[in-house]
Design a protein around this motif. Structure first.
Motif, PDB file in Angstrom:
ATOM      1  N   HIS A 135       0.840  -1.308   0.039  1.00  0.00           N
ATOM      2  CA  HIS A 135       0.078   0.077   0.008  1.00  0.00           C
ATOM      3  C   HIS A 135       0.855   1.246  -0.053  1.00  0.00           C
ATOM      4  O   HIS A 135       1.951   1.324   0.606  1.00  0.00           O
ATOM      5  CB  HIS A 135      -0.740   0.161   1.228  1.00  0.00           C
ATOM      6  CG  HIS A 135      -1.804  -1.308   1.388  1.00  0.00           C
ATOM      7  ND1 HIS A 135      -2.813  -1.439   0.532  1.00  0.00           N
ATOM      8  CD2 HIS A 135      -1.680  -2.315   2.358  1.00  0.00           C
ATOM      9  CE1 HIS A 135      -3.217  -2.664   0.951  1.00  0.00           C
ATOM     10  NE2 HIS A 135      -2.477  -3.208   1.849  1.00  0.00           N
ATOM     11  N   TYR A 136       0.593   2.414  -0.389  1.00  0.00           N
ATOM     12  CA  TYR A 136       1.067   3.638  -0.669  1.00  0.00           C
ATOM     13  C   TYR A 136       0.624   4.566   0.446  1.00  0.00           C
ATOM     14  O   TYR A 136      -0.753   4.539   0.725  1.00  0.00           O
ATOM     15  CB  TYR A 136       1.059   4.329  -1.938  1.00  0.00           C
ATOM     16  CG  TYR A 136       1.824   3.484  -3.016  1.00  0.00           C
ATOM     17  CD1 TYR A 136       3.479   3.386  -3.000  1.00  0.00           C
ATOM     18  CD2 TYR A 136       1.467   2.464  -3.708  1.00  0.00           C
ATOM     19  CE1 TYR A 136       4.063   2.903  -3.800  1.00  0.00           C
ATOM     20  CE2 TYR A 136       2.035   1.757  -4.522  1.00  0.00           C
ATOM     21  CZ  TYR A 136       3.160   1.743  -4.564  1.00  0.00           C
ATOM     22  OH  TYR A 136       4.230   1.037  -5.451  1.00  0.00           O
ATOM     23  N   ASP A 139      -2.207   3.894   3.048  1.00  0.00           N
ATOM     24  CA  ASP A 139      -3.618   3.781   2.861  1.00  0.00           C
ATOM     25  C   ASP A 139      -4.047   2.498   2.239  1.00  0.00           C
ATOM     26  O   ASP A 139      -3.653   1.979   1.337  1.00  0.00           O
ATOM     27  CB  ASP A 139      -4.061   4.948   1.750  1.00  0.00           C
ATOM     28  CG  ASP A 139      -5.448   4.937   1.126  1.00  0.00           C
ATOM     29  OD1 ASP A 139      -6.248   4.181   1.626  1.00  0.00           O
ATOM     30  OD2 ASP A 139      -5.887   5.740   0.291  1.00  0.00           O
ATOM     31  N   ASP A 141      -6.694   1.493   0.986  1.00  0.00           N
ATOM     32  CA  ASP A 141      -7.499   1.358  -0.022  1.00  0.00           C
ATOM     33  C   ASP A 141      -6.948   1.495  -1.321  1.00  0.00           C
ATOM     34  O   ASP A 141      -7.775   1.409  -2.440  1.00  0.00           O
ATOM     35  CB  ASP A 141      -8.849   2.607   0.222  1.00  0.00           C
ATOM     36  CG  ASP A 141      -9.892   2.631   1.211  1.00  0.00           C
ATOM     37  OD1 ASP A 141      -9.729   1.318   1.683  1.00  0.00           O
ATOM     38  OD2 ASP A 141     -10.261   3.405   1.775  1.00  0.00           O
ATOM     39  N   THR A 142      -5.616   1.782  -1.438  1.00  0.00           N
ATOM     40  CA  THR A 142      -4.839   1.970  -2.548  1.00  0.00           C
ATOM     41  C   THR A 142      -3.827   1.078  -2.500  1.00  0.00           C
ATOM     42  O   THR A 142      -2.905   1.181  -1.617  1.00  0.00           O
ATOM     43  CB  THR A 142      -4.560   3.157  -2.757  1.00  0.00           C
ATOM     44  OG1 THR A 142      -5.766   4.190  -2.828  1.00  0.00           O
ATOM     45  CG2 THR A 142      -3.930   3.630  -4.224  1.00  0.00           C
ATOM     46  N   GLY A 143      -3.262   0.463  -3.587  1.00  0.00           N
ATOM     47  CA  GLY A 143      -2.149  -0.356  -3.799  1.00  0.00           C
ATOM     48  C   GLY A 143      -2.281  -1.501  -4.726  1.00  0.00           C
ATOM     49  O   GLY A 143      -2.996  -1.626  -5.726  1.00  0.00           O
ATOM     50  N   PHE A 153      -4.431  -4.559  -8.760  1.00  0.00           N
ATOM     51  CA  PHE A 153      -4.264  -3.186  -8.618  1.00  0.00           C
ATOM     52  C   PHE A 153      -5.614  -2.569  -7.903  1.00  0.00           C
ATOM     53  O   PHE A 153      -6.630  -2.898  -8.537  1.00  0.00           O
ATOM     54  CB  PHE A 153      -3.975  -2.346  -9.872  1.00  0.00           C
ATOM     55  CG  PHE A 153      -2.696  -2.671 -10.610  1.00  0.00           C
ATOM     56  CD1 PHE A 153      -1.582  -2.054 -10.354  1.00  0.00           C
ATOM     57  CD2 PHE A 153      -2.887  -3.941 -11.521  1.00  0.00           C
ATOM     58  CE1 PHE A 153      -0.435  -2.311 -10.823  1.00  0.00           C
ATOM     59  CE2 PHE A 153      -1.630  -4.336 -11.962  1.00  0.00           C
ATOM     60  CZ  PHE A 153      -0.360  -3.508 -11.831  1.00  0.00           C
ATOM     61  N   VAL A 154      -5.397  -1.891  -6.565  1.00  0.00           N
ATOM     62  CA  VAL A 154      -6.529  -1.656  -6.017  1.00  0.00           C
ATOM     63  C   VAL A 154      -6.671  -0.062  -5.857  1.00  0.00           C
ATOM     64  O   VAL A 154      -5.472   0.501  -5.533  1.00  0.00           O
ATOM     65  CB  VAL A 154      -6.420  -2.349  -4.587  1.00  0.00           C
ATOM     66  CG1 VAL A 154      -7.755  -1.884  -3.580  1.00  0.00           C
ATOM     67  CG2 VAL A 154      -6.351  -3.786  -4.655  1.00  0.00           C
ATOM     68  N   THR A 155      -7.728   0.516  -5.969  1.00  0.00           N
ATOM     69  CA  THR A 155      -8.082   1.909  -5.351  1.00  0.00           C
ATOM     70  C   THR A 155      -9.711   1.867  -4.852  1.00  0.00           C
ATOM     71  O   THR A 155     -10.411   1.053  -5.276  1.00  0.00           O
ATOM     72  CB  THR A 155      -8.272   2.653  -6.700  1.00  0.00           C
ATOM     73  OG1 THR A 155      -9.060   2.646  -7.745  1.00  0.00           O
ATOM     74  CG2 THR A 155      -6.842   2.953  -7.533  1.00  0.00           C
ATOM     75  N   GLY A 156      -9.952   2.665  -4.140  1.00  0.00           N
ATOM     76  CA  GLY A 156     -11.288   2.673  -3.325  1.00  0.00           C
ATOM     77  C   GLY A 156     -11.422   1.408  -2.747  1.00  0.00           C
ATOM     78  O   GLY A 156     -12.671   0.875  -2.652  1.00  0.00           O
ATOM     79  N   GLU A 159     -10.343  -4.083  -6.388  1.00  0.00           N
ATOM     80  CA  GLU A 159      -9.564  -4.266  -7.350  1.00  0.00           C
ATOM     81  C   GLU A 159     -10.201  -3.725  -8.770  1.00  0.00           C
ATOM     82  O   GLU A 159     -11.347  -3.846  -9.132  1.00  0.00           O
ATOM     83  CB  GLU A 159      -9.308  -5.618  -7.507  1.00  0.00           C
ATOM     84  CG  GLU A 159      -8.374  -6.168  -8.578  1.00  0.00           C
ATOM     85  CD  GLU A 159      -8.115  -7.844  -8.615  1.00  0.00           C
ATOM     86  OE1 GLU A 159      -7.243  -8.495  -7.987  1.00  0.00           O
ATOM     87  OE2 GLU A 159      -8.835  -8.302  -9.321  1.00  0.00           O
ATOM     88  N   ARG A 160      -9.320  -2.884  -9.430  1.00  0.00           N
ATOM     89  CA  ARG A 160      -9.703  -2.280 -10.622  1.00  0.00           C
ATOM     90  C   ARG A 160      -8.890  -2.807 -11.727  1.00  0.00           C
ATOM     91  O   ARG A 160      -9.599  -2.725 -12.937  1.00  0.00           O
ATOM     92  CB  ARG A 160      -9.364  -0.848 -10.266  1.00  0.00           C
ATOM     93  CG  ARG A 160      -9.944  -0.124  -9.467  1.00  0.00           C
ATOM     94  CD  ARG A 160     -11.453  -0.009  -9.353  1.00  0.00           C
ATOM     95  NE  ARG A 160     -11.863   0.826  -8.267  1.00  0.00           N
ATOM     96  CZ  ARG A 160     -13.035   1.043  -7.879  1.00  0.00           C
ATOM     97  NH1 ARG A 160     -13.984   0.535  -8.715  1.00  0.00           N
ATOM     98  NH2 ARG A 160     -13.191   1.635  -6.639  1.00  0.00           N
TER      99      ARG A 160
END
Length: 168
Positions: A135-136, A139, A141-143, A153-156, A159-160
């Motif tokens: 994670h960056y 967070d 929720d992102t990483g 790849f994860v945002t919010g 997995e996106r």
């Protein structure tokens, strides 16, 4: 008397050798079993309210399996005492397979890190489904998440995008 200009010159115990000095610790027992202590260093501090010493840190070598002729699996454990605590807790381990665990006593990979934060910009830990994650900015929720044959790849917190073992 050796003038060692600082560090060792103020040490209570000194060992100096042209070939490099060692301190040797051993266990005199022919039936060493898993989790038996082999030797170590313990660190103590005076209690400010009593005339007792308190165990505050440990570096120890422990059998990482039963010892037999020509087979001596061992691990190194590093223990420190947290602020507000009164006894040491294991913080890092190097097991007999060479795996390093930071914040975990049972690393399953070369470097197992439970909640390791590097400069508050990158955190290594577990994703929501227990897979290793990166994670960056701390967070969750992102990483990135890593699992057998894929990178996600994860945002919010979702997995996106995914790269599978075929490169798709």
């Amino acid at each position: 008397t050796n003038d060692l200009s600082g560090g060792l010159s103020t040490a209570t115990i000194q060992s100096v050798s042209a070939g490099g000095a060692f301190v040797s610790l051993g266990r005199n027992d022919t039936t060493v079993g898993s989790d038996n202590g082999i030797g170590g260093l313990r660190f103590y501090s005076n209690d400010p309210t009593a005339s007792t010493y308190n165990d505050v840190g440990i570096i120890q070598c422990v059998a990482d399996g039963t010892h037999d002729a020509g087979d001596y699996p061992t691990r190194l454990e590093f223990h420190t005492t947290a602020d507000g605590a009164s006894s040491p807790t294991e913080r890092m381990r190097i097991d007999s397979s060479g795996r390093v665990g930071i914040g975990t006593s049972s690393p399953s990979t070369s470097l197992g890190a439970g909640g390791l934060h590097v400069t508050d910009r990158i955190a290594v830990g577990s994703g929501s489904n227990g897979t290793p994650a990166l994670h960056y900015d701390g967070d969750t929720d992102t990483g990135f998440t890593f699992a057998t044959a894929r990178i996600g790849f994860v945002t919010g917190a979702s997995e996106r995008m995914r790269i599978d073992s075929s490169g798709n």
